[in-house]
Design an enzyme around this catalytic site. Sequence first.
Site, PDB file in Angstrom:
ATOM      1  N   HIS A   1       8.795   5.364  20.686  1.00  0.00           N
ATOM      2  CA  HIS A   1       7.891   4.929  21.274  1.00  0.00           C
ATOM      3  C   HIS A   1       7.673   4.448  22.750  1.00  0.00           C
ATOM      4  CE1 HIS A   1       6.313   5.132  16.975  1.00  0.00           C
ATOM      5  NE2 HIS A   1       6.882   3.687  16.740  1.00  0.00           N
TER       6      HIS A   1
ATOM      7  N   CYS B   1       0.026   2.423   9.052  1.00  0.00           N
ATOM      8  CA  CYS B   1       0.939   1.095   8.398  1.00  0.00           C
ATOM      9  C   CYS B   1       0.094  -0.079   8.429  1.00  0.00           C
ATOM     10  CB  CYS B   1       2.036   1.035   9.444  1.00  0.00           C
ATOM     11  SG  CYS B   1       3.489   0.122   8.891  1.00  0.00           S
TER      12      CYS B   1
ATOM     13  N   GLY C   1       6.752  -2.152   6.184  1.00  0.00           N
ATOM     14  CA  GLY C   1       8.019  -2.543   6.238  1.00  0.00           C
ATOM     15  C   GLY C   1       9.322  -1.607   6.938  1.00  0.00           C
ATOM     16  N   GLU C   2      10.359  -2.200   6.916  1.00  0.00           N
ATOM     17  CA  GLU C   2      11.584  -1.400   7.500  1.00  0.00           C
ATOM     18  C   GLU C   2      12.457  -1.173   6.401  1.00  0.00           C
ATOM     19  OE1 GLU C   2      12.340  -0.068  10.451  1.00  0.00           O
ATOM     20  OE2 GLU C   2      14.393   0.266   9.465  1.00  0.00           O
TER      21      GLU C   2
ATOM     22  N   GLU D   1       0.903  -1.120  -0.148  1.00  0.00           N
ATOM     23  CA  GLU D   1      -0.114   0.043  -0.132  1.00  0.00           C
ATOM     24  C   GLU D   1       0.853   1.196  -0.099  1.00  0.00           C
ATOM     25  OE1 GLU D   1      -2.080  -0.699   3.725  1.00  0.00           O
ATOM     26  OE2 GLU D   1      -0.566   0.262   4.895  1.00  0.00           O
TER      27      GLU D   1
ATOM     28  N   CYS E   1       1.503  -2.384  15.650  1.00  0.00           N
ATOM     29  CA  CYS E   1       1.426  -2.204  14.127  1.00  0.00           C
ATOM     30  C   CYS E   1       0.759  -3.176  13.244  1.00  0.00           C
ATOM     31  CB  CYS E   1       2.919  -2.132  13.841  1.00  0.00           C
ATOM     32  SG  CYS E   1       3.073  -1.843  11.838  1.00  0.00           S
TER      33      CYS E   1
ATOM     34  N   CYS F   1       6.469  -7.201   7.415  1.00  0.00           N
ATOM     35  CA  CYS F   1       7.498  -6.749   8.163  1.00  0.00           C
ATOM     36  C   CYS F   1       8.052  -7.669   9.263  1.00  0.00           C
ATOM     37  CB  CYS F   1       7.385  -5.312   8.898  1.00  0.00           C
ATOM     38  SG  CYS F   1       8.556  -4.602   9.851  1.00  0.00           S
TER      39      CYS F   1
ATOM     40  N   SER G   1      11.791   5.696  15.214  1.00  0.00           N
ATOM     41  CA  SER G   1      10.549   5.266  16.003  1.00  0.00           C
ATOM     42  C   SER G   1      11.024   4.782  17.266  1.00  0.00           C
ATOM     43  CB  SER G   1       9.881   3.837  15.219  1.00  0.00           C
ATOM     44  OG  SER G   1       9.488   4.558  13.847  1.00  0.00           O
TER      45      SER G   1
ATOM     46  N   CYS H   1       3.278   8.266   1.416  1.00  0.00           N
ATOM     47  CA  CYS H   1       3.846   7.389   2.507  1.00  0.00           C
ATOM     48  C   CYS H   1       4.193   5.936   1.809  1.00  0.00           C
ATOM     49  CB  CYS H   1       2.870   7.157   3.582  1.00  0.00           C
ATOM     50  SG  CYS H   1       3.084   6.090   4.895  1.00  0.00           S
TER      51      CYS H   1
ATOM     52  N   CYS I   1       6.027  -4.909  15.853  1.00  0.00           N
ATOM     53  CA  CYS I   1       5.781  -4.008  16.944  1.00  0.00           C
ATOM     54  C   CYS I   1       4.500  -4.300  17.259  1.00  0.00           C
ATOM     55  CB  CYS I   1       6.020  -2.738  16.404  1.00  0.00           C
ATOM     56  SG  CYS I   1       7.852  -2.481  16.038  1.00  0.00           S
TER      57      CYS I   1
ATOM     58  N   HIS J   1      -3.322   5.198  15.708  1.00  0.00           N
ATOM     59  CA  HIS J   1      -4.270   4.564  14.688  1.00  0.00           C
ATOM     60  C   HIS J   1      -5.035   3.486  15.551  1.00  0.00           C
ATOM     61  CE1 HIS J   1      -4.632   6.806  10.637  1.00  0.00           C
ATOM     62  NE2 HIS J   1      -3.727   7.387  11.158  1.00  0.00           N
TER      63      HIS J   1
HETATM   64  N1  SAH Z   1       9.568   0.464  10.075  1.00  0.00           N
HETATM   65  C1  SAH Z   1       9.495   1.809  10.140  1.00  0.00           C
HETATM   66  C2  SAH Z   1       8.739   2.645   9.095  1.00  0.00           C
HETATM   67  C3  SAH Z   1       7.256   2.060   8.724  1.00  0.00           C
HETATM   68  S1  SAH Z   1       6.150   2.471  10.175  1.00  0.00           S
HETATM   69  C4  SAH Z   1       9.501   2.280  11.397  1.00  0.00           C
HETATM   70  O1  SAH Z   1       9.010   1.614  12.326  1.00  0.00           O
HETATM   71  O2  SAH Z   1       9.878   3.500  11.786  1.00  0.00           O
HETATM   72  C5  SAH Z   1       5.847   4.175  10.076  1.00  0.00           C
HETATM   73  C6  SAH Z   1       5.659   4.677  11.417  1.00  0.00           C
HETATM   74  O3  SAH Z   1       4.116   4.389  12.134  1.00  0.00           O
HETATM   75  C7  SAH Z   1       6.606   4.079  12.781  1.00  0.00           C
HETATM   76  O4  SAH Z   1       6.757   5.194  13.474  1.00  0.00           O
HETATM   77  C8  SAH Z   1       5.566   3.034  13.255  1.00  0.00           C
HETATM   78  O5  SAH Z   1       5.491   2.906  14.598  1.00  0.00           O
HETATM   79  C9  SAH Z   1       3.812   4.009  13.076  1.00  0.00           C
HETATM   80  N2  SAH Z   1       2.824   3.105  13.324  1.00  0.00           N
HETATM   81  C10 SAH Z   1       2.612   2.026  13.204  1.00  0.00           C
HETATM   82  N3  SAH Z   1       1.374   1.616  13.672  1.00  0.00           N
HETATM   83  C11 SAH Z   1       0.829   2.492  13.930  1.00  0.00           C
HETATM   84  C12 SAH Z   1      -0.540   2.634  14.342  1.00  0.00           C
HETATM   85  N4  SAH Z   1      -1.353   1.805  14.645  1.00  0.00           N
HETATM   86  N5  SAH Z   1      -0.789   4.021  14.822  1.00  0.00           N
HETATM   87  C13 SAH Z   1       0.009   5.110  14.537  1.00  0.00           C
HETATM   88  N6  SAH Z   1       1.418   4.935  14.235  1.00  0.00           N
HETATM   89  C14 SAH Z   1       1.771   3.902  13.923  1.00  0.00           C
END
Ligand code: SAH
Length: 357
Positions: free
Chosen positions: A219, A332, A162-163, A94, A121, A114, A217, A107, A118, A289
């Site tokens: 968190h 994501c 993805g990362e 996506e 996610c 991935c 990230s 984006c 996390c 989200h």
């Molecule tokens: N793997 C990379 C890039 C993809 S995720 C990373 O983790 O940075 C991009 C961002 O979206 C990251 O900061 C991730 O933690 C965040 N993200 C993932 N799930 C989410 C959710 N449910 N609500 C808000 N942000 C989220």
Amino acid sequence: MLNLLDLPPAEADRVLREFAVEQGHQPYRGSQVVPHLWAKPVPSFAEMTDLPIAFREVLAAHFTLPRLALDSQQRSSDGTRKFLFRLADGQSIETVAIPDGDRMTFCISSQVGCALQCSFCATGAMGFARNLAVHEIAGQVRELALLDPPVRATNIVFMGMGEPLMNWKAVDPVLTILNDAKGFGIGARHITVSTVGILPGIVALGKRREQFRLALSIHAPTDELRQTLMPVNTKYPLADVIDAAARFDRRVTFEYVMLGGVNDHAQHAEQLASLARRCGAFVNLIPLHPGGAMGFTPTTPEAIAKFARRIRKTGVEVAIRKSRGMDISAACGQLRVERLRRRPPVGTEQDREIEVA
Ligand code: SAH
């Protein structure tokens, strides 16, 4: 057959000039193809109407310009659009396009699924399938520029599926394609690579001369808590990630997704601010989200604002990310997850502002 969309523009130019000469044409004929790859894309060689027909035909016999198939798209009431692309092997990824004033941020995804898991996610929940190839990452930007009317990116964030730093081999040339004047010509400061903190990848990104931006990230402000949310913290602990950020010669951004009752206490704000000070980072607070983030509840907007004030008081710059595309699950991994569950699209009776293509 060589795939021209896997090459940085300068390399494509070299290959095409040589090819033109081999075919009995002037070298400039080869160079004429390059703008049609990214800057002013066309779907196939047949549409490169500034080239002689005979040359277009030999190009088509020797090179490929693979497309990504647009499976579906959704449009949010806030103008955010989400696209699901199908790849040649049937996998899907996506891309989200987010308009904001005169900016249009894409984006983009860097992997199918991935491996990092996390806990909040949606992409993590689907597991890892494979890395994307160069043309599948840059192709997301190309495909949107091929729409009628075209959607052109002014900013890129690697915050889709993805990362990116676990796929540096492809992301490295994609950065060139995005930034190069003969590619998409997007300024390096408008291109952000977001990572959980893959240390060798951060070093590699830092070695690029261009001013690409780094988002981390974070968190959670302690190893203890971060470990429970992000298993990767065992391999790359917080202290090492902060060190890498401090050594990175450009300003970094911390991403901090607000998880109600989990990482949003007053003490977390103090700890986060202290980490940010250590490496001069800017803090981005992200409302959760909820789709796909099982077991978590968003922090209330008031509590996010309070958390931000605590950080700001310490002199650290902080912003609260506007949540975009809430009604289309634009975080994501969420579109793909929804489709895999075969959930029916939201009907117009439930929400007239959502369009499902
Ligand atoms: N793997 C990379 C890039 C993809 S995720 C990373 O983790 O940075 C991009 C961002 O979206 C990251 O900061 C991730 O933690 C965040 N993200 C993932 N799930 C989410 C959710 N449910 N609500 C808000 N942000 C989220």
